[in-house]
Design an enzyme around this catalytic site. Sequence first.
Site, PDB file in Angstrom:
ATOM      1  N   ARG A  14      31.744 -65.407 -16.284  1.00 29.10           N
ATOM      2  CA  ARG A  14      30.874 -66.465 -16.814  1.00 29.10           C
ATOM      3  C   ARG A  14      30.286 -66.049 -18.164  1.00 29.10           C
ATOM      4  O   ARG A  14      29.705 -64.969 -18.293  1.00 29.10           O
ATOM      5  CB  ARG A  14      29.746 -66.780 -15.827  1.00 29.10           C
ATOM      6  N   GLU A  37      38.628 -65.918 -12.879  1.00 30.40           N
ATOM      7  CA  GLU A  37      37.994 -67.234 -13.051  1.00 30.40           C
ATOM      8  C   GLU A  37      37.107 -67.216 -14.285  1.00 30.40           C
ATOM      9  O   GLU A  37      36.222 -66.359 -14.405  1.00 30.40           O
ATOM     10  CB  GLU A  37      37.158 -67.552 -11.807  1.00 30.40           C
ATOM     11  N   THR A  66      33.283 -73.526 -11.869  1.00 29.10           N
ATOM     12  CA  THR A  66      32.327 -74.578 -12.214  1.00 29.10           C
ATOM     13  C   THR A  66      33.065 -75.840 -12.663  1.00 29.10           C
ATOM     14  O   THR A  66      32.698 -76.492 -13.648  1.00 29.10           O
ATOM     15  CB  THR A  66      31.322 -74.097 -13.293  1.00 29.10           C
ATOM     16  N   LYS A 126      34.652 -71.310  -0.543  1.00 30.78           N
ATOM     17  CA  LYS A 126      33.717 -70.387  -1.199  1.00 30.78           C
ATOM     18  C   LYS A 126      32.322 -70.699  -0.674  1.00 30.78           C
ATOM     19  O   LYS A 126      31.811 -71.799  -0.918  1.00 30.78           O
ATOM     20  CB  LYS A 126      33.821 -70.597  -2.707  1.00 30.78           C
ATOM     21  N   GLY A 156      25.590 -62.806  -5.029  1.00 36.64           N
ATOM     22  CA  GLY A 156      24.887 -61.639  -4.504  1.00 36.64           C
ATOM     23  C   GLY A 156      25.764 -60.557  -3.911  1.00 36.64           C
ATOM     24  O   GLY A 156      25.256 -59.653  -3.238  1.00 36.64           O
ATOM     25  N   GLY A 176      30.424 -62.156  -9.486  1.00 30.46           N
ATOM     26  CA  GLY A 176      29.832 -62.669 -10.702  1.00 30.46           C
ATOM     27  C   GLY A 176      29.100 -61.604 -11.493  1.00 30.46           C
ATOM     28  O   GLY A 176      29.692 -60.684 -12.035  1.00 30.46           O
ATOM     29  N   SER A 177      27.768 -61.719 -11.529  1.00 33.28           N
ATOM     30  CA  SER A 177      26.987 -60.915 -12.464  1.00 33.28           C
ATOM     31  C   SER A 177      27.027 -59.419 -12.166  1.00 33.28           C
ATOM     32  O   SER A 177      26.760 -58.610 -13.067  1.00 33.28           O
ATOM     33  CB  SER A 177      25.532 -61.396 -12.480  1.00 33.28           C
TER      34      SER A 177
END
Length: 205
Positions: A14, A37, A66, A126, A156, A176-177
């Site tokens: 992202r 992704e 997204t 998901k 998370g 993700g992050s």
Amino acid sequence: MRWQTELPLIAILRGIRPQEAQAHIAALIDAGFDAIEIPLNSPQWEQSIAAAVSEFGDRALIGAGTVLQPDQVDRLAAIGSRLVVTPNTDAAVIRRAVACGMTVAAGCATATEAFTALQAGAQSLKIFPSAAFGPDYIKALKAVLPPEVPVFAVGGVTPENLHQWLAAGCIGAGLGSDLYRAGQPLSRTVDQAHAFVAAYKEALR
């Protein structure tokens, strides 16, 4: 149903920019990732995804996250995207992506949403945001889902807790992050990619 890649960990990039994408994706693939992704709220996502498909499409499942509208699916199909990940359960988006021959990981949180996604043709689910629900929730949800449906935890997930989601019945996770934050150095992506791959292999022992 069977997930399309060898390693069921989806790298979520992202916020990545076109000039950064090639190096980070190459590092992820070198670490063992084969599902990438790029969310559509990233800068110049069409450029990044098109270049990634051209460069790495024979080595990894490349696509978008997204994804909210059927017309976005059409734009993705035009640039060769093979993966569509949604944050929500939108039957029209799922049906369009499936009709275009794409692999869909549909975002859902409840049994109703999960079955709506499956009825629309989604090949995988998901659970988002997973950290807000916890592994026990996913384990309970899995009890009513068809056992062959691949389920991913997203939100998370870290190398330290990945094993909890796999133990709850997830085939893998969207990362993700804790794997990639916009603007981070390539070295951080390399380190986290290897940490996640090692954690996945350790959890399977």
